[in-house]
Structure formats: structure tokens, C-alpha cells
Scaffold this motif. Structure first.
Motif, short mmCIF file in Angstrom:
data_model
loop_
_atom_site.label_atom_id
_atom_site.label_comp_id
_atom_site.label_asym_id
_atom_site.label_seq_id
_atom_site.Cartn_x
_atom_site.Cartn_y
_atom_site.Cartn_z
N ARG A 281 2.52 1.61 -3.49
CA ARG A 281 1.42 2.22 -4.42
C ARG A 281 1.19 3.65 -4.40
N ARG A 282 1.04 4.03 -3.04
CA ARG A 282 0.87 5.62 -2.80
C ARG A 282 2.00 6.29 -3.23
N ALA B 42 0.87 -1.29 -0.06
CA ALA B 42 -0.15 0.14 0.02
C ALA B 42 0.84 1.23 0.05
#
Length: 215
Positions: free
Chosen positions: A113-114, A110
Motif C-alpha cells: 500500500r505504501r 502495508a
């Protein structure tokens, strides 16, 4: 339109795992991978990625120099560093080279991805622990030292590194600074340790990349 990503890391298992993880992210496409900095520069030129995920410690050409060359040739490409190196010198060297983000290899999917999306849109991203250290430099009024080369070195160590980068031997440095040969050897050893280099040639390369060693 998918975000086009190039993955660069010299460890095949980690690189393959990272490619698989990023390729599984929605609206993100891995368009290639490279095992060293020189290959990364060539791939970035040929494939025109939106983001390059860059390791730092690699053979042939390290991630700092590869980042510098990629950003110079392709300003529209964002470089996101993903490395095990968390020292201040590595962080600031990467940012001076033009990286837009700096994550440690413990980052989860996560967070990666951010970070990919953020740097692709022109934002700057740090892992949480690194972000707090960067902010502390500025909060303490140390912005000048943070942006100067090798903030972990003392003034004397930086002075000696500058002379090493000019090609002076330890004996010549000792004579110029009126120090004992043993003191100079100790300083040089400390510099090598802080820069995480194996020897004089690598230290000289880093110093000259950072602007030291000018006549």
C-alpha cells in the motif's frame, strides 16, 4: 479520488490474491488485471491506470519490455514491480525501463500500500534489502557500473554478450577475441546463468533491449 491500479502476474492464484488484497485497501480501486506483458500493455492503454503492479518473468512479453512500452505510451502511469527476482540485473533493468518501484513478493499488505501511494506521487520505492544494495553501489562510487547494463557481468562477459547480440557464433567470437572455443562456451554459459535466460535468443533480446549489439 481512488487510486486506479492494474495488476499483472502470470500466476492465476497469486494474481487473484493480489487483486483481492489491493481492492480491500482504502481509496484504491483495482480496475483490471492481466496475465502477461502483452495483455498488460493493451490494458494500460485501454484502462489508463494510475499504477501498474508488474511481475517480471512472464510469457509472450516479459515485465521489463512491458514496463518500457507502458511508460513510453503513458508517462503518467507509474509501474511498481512486484516479483520474486532479486538480482541486480533485474532491478537495474526494471529501473532503466522506467519502473518507479521494485518490491519482492514477500512484501506485506502495508508495504504494498505504501509503495502504491509513493510511486503514484512520483517517488521511487525499493524493498529494504534491494534499497541497501542500490545505495551501496552509489556509496562505493559505483554509480556508473550500477547504471550500465548488466552490472553482474564481468567486462569480458559483457564484451562477449555484445558480440552474441551482433549475431556472432561462438567460433567467430573465439576467433575475434583470440580465445579458445571452450573458453568462449564457458563465458557464454556464465552469461546465460547470470541473465537467467534459457538460451541465445533470449539473451540477445535482453542485450539489444539494453543497447548492446549495435553495429
Amino acid at each position: 479520488m481512488s487510486l486506479r491500479v492494474l495488476v499483472v502476474d502470470d500466476h492465476p492464484l497469486y494474481r487473484d490474491g493480489l487483486v483481492t488484497a489491493i481492492a480491500a485497501m482504502p481509496e484504491i480501486e483495482v480496475i483490471g488485471d492481466a496475465a502477461d506483458g502483452a495483455a498488460a500493455v493493451r490494458a494500460a492503454k485501454d484502462l489508463a491506470p494510475d499504477v501498474v503492479v508488474m511481475d517480471l518473468h512472464m510469457p509472450e512479453l516479459n515485465g521489463i519490455e512491458a514496463t518500457r512500452q507502458i511508460v513510453a505510451e503513458r508517462p503518467a502511469t507509474a509501474v511498481l514491480v512486484l516479483t520474486m527476482l532479486d538480482g541486480d540485473d533485474s532491478v537495474f533493468a526494471a529501473m532503466r525501463a522506467g519502473a518507479r518501484g521494485y518490491l519482492l513478493k514477500g512484501a506485506d499488505r502495508a508495504e504494498i500500500r505504501r509503495a502504491l501511494e509513493a510511486v503514484a506521487h512520483g517517488e521511487v520505492v525499493f524493498s529494504s534489502g534491494i534499497a541497501s544494495r542500490v545505495l551501496s553501489f552509489f556509496a562505493a562510487g559505483s554509480a556508473k557500473s550500477a547504471l550500465s547494463p548488466f552490472p553482474s557481468l564481468t567486462e569480458r562477459e559483457r564484451e562477449i554478450l555484445d558480440l552474441v547480440a551482433r549475431g556472432l557464433t561462438n567460433a567467430a567470437i573465439a576467433q575475434r577475441l583470440v580465445l579458445s572455443s571452450k573458453t568462449v562456451r564457458n563465458h557464454v554459459s556464465n552469461v546465460f546463468t547470470k541473465l537467467q535466460v534459457a538460451g541465445r535468443a533470449e539473451a540477445v533480446a535482453q542485450a539489444r533491449d539494453a543497447g548492446l549489439g549495435a553495429p
